[in-house]
Structure formats: C-alpha cells, structure tokens
Design a protein around this motif. Structure first.
Motif: not given
Length: 153
Positions: A82-89
């Motif tokens: 989820v951290k990676g997803v949020i970073d990209r968003l």
C-alpha cells in the motif's frame, strides 16, 4: 449441462488417486485464469491505473481520509504494497499525505481534487468492467458466483 452443473461437477469430491489430478480442474488454476481475464478487461478500459491503485482511490472515495495502514487493511494490501501504491498516486497528484494531529507517526491519506475527479469519472467504467467480466454468466449465476467467491475471501 449448465454452468452451475459444471461448477458443481468441479467441486464434487470424489475418490481419486494421484493419477487423476488435472491442473485445469484445480481451483487455483481456474481462479488465476479468471483473474487474468478480468485484469485484461480492466487494462483495456482503465489503462492509466493499476487495479491496486484504482482500489485505493475507490476506497478513499468511500471512506474519506484514513491512515495509510487502515487503507491497506480495507483494500487487502500489506503495508509495504500500500505504501508503494500511495507513493505512486501521490506522485501523480491524486492523493495527498498528512500527519495525524495527535499521533505524528500516523500517516493520513486523502484524495486531492484531481483524485476525486478521476475516481468519479472511473467508477462508471469500473461497473462496466465488472459487467464484462461476468458477462459469460447469467444474472443468477453471477449472483451465485459472487456469493460463493465472497465465502472464499
């Protein structure tokens, strides 16, 4: 034979020896093929987001600002994913991060105006994707399938 009869045939437990194992009849194999089909349909309709990115935006649209960890729980993602997803968003300007007022270690995630506009535009497409994924089934079969699938989740 109907689709429901085929499903019942697949899940019947019979006395079988090791020689009767057929990969194409195994639940994991069938689920993976169905998932691949769904992801292909998703990518054709929503090319600029991954399904996990869409899930994060959709859940934030539902619940509003929430902690990054709670968001992960709500969309069935571990903390690192989820951290990676949020970073990209965040890099795309679709979400913003802030610190919790009391617990400064807690990272809060919220949609930006651009993120809200994007998810509101994409939700109708997501409904169409679901309909296309389930299109081989009758309405009754689709309802049964979703009910049974939810029991496995």
């Amino acid at each position: 034979m109907s689709g429901e009869d085929n499903l019942l045939k697949l899940v019947e437990v019979e006395d079988a020896d090791d020689h009767d194992y057929l990969l194409q009849e195994q639940v994991g194999f069938i689920l993976r093929k169905a998932h691949q089909r769904h992801v292909s349909i998703f990518a054709a309709r929503i090319a600029d987001l991954t399904p996990p990115q869409f899930a994060a935006l959709a859940k934030l649209h539902d619940v509003g600002e929430t902690s990054q960890n709670q968001l992960g729980t709500l969309i069935a993602m571990d903390a690192a994913t989820v951290k990676g997803v949020i970073d990209r968003l965040k890099a795309r300007g679709l979400v913003e991060l802030s610190r919790h007022e009391v617990d400064k270690r807690r990272l809060l995630v919220n949609l930006t105006a651009e993120g809200r506009e994007a998810i509101e535009r994409l939700i109708p497409l997501a409904r169409e994707i679901t309909q296309e994924t389930l299109a081989p089934l009758t309405a009754k079969e689709a309802a049964t399938f979703m009910k049974l699938l939810a029991k496995l989740a």
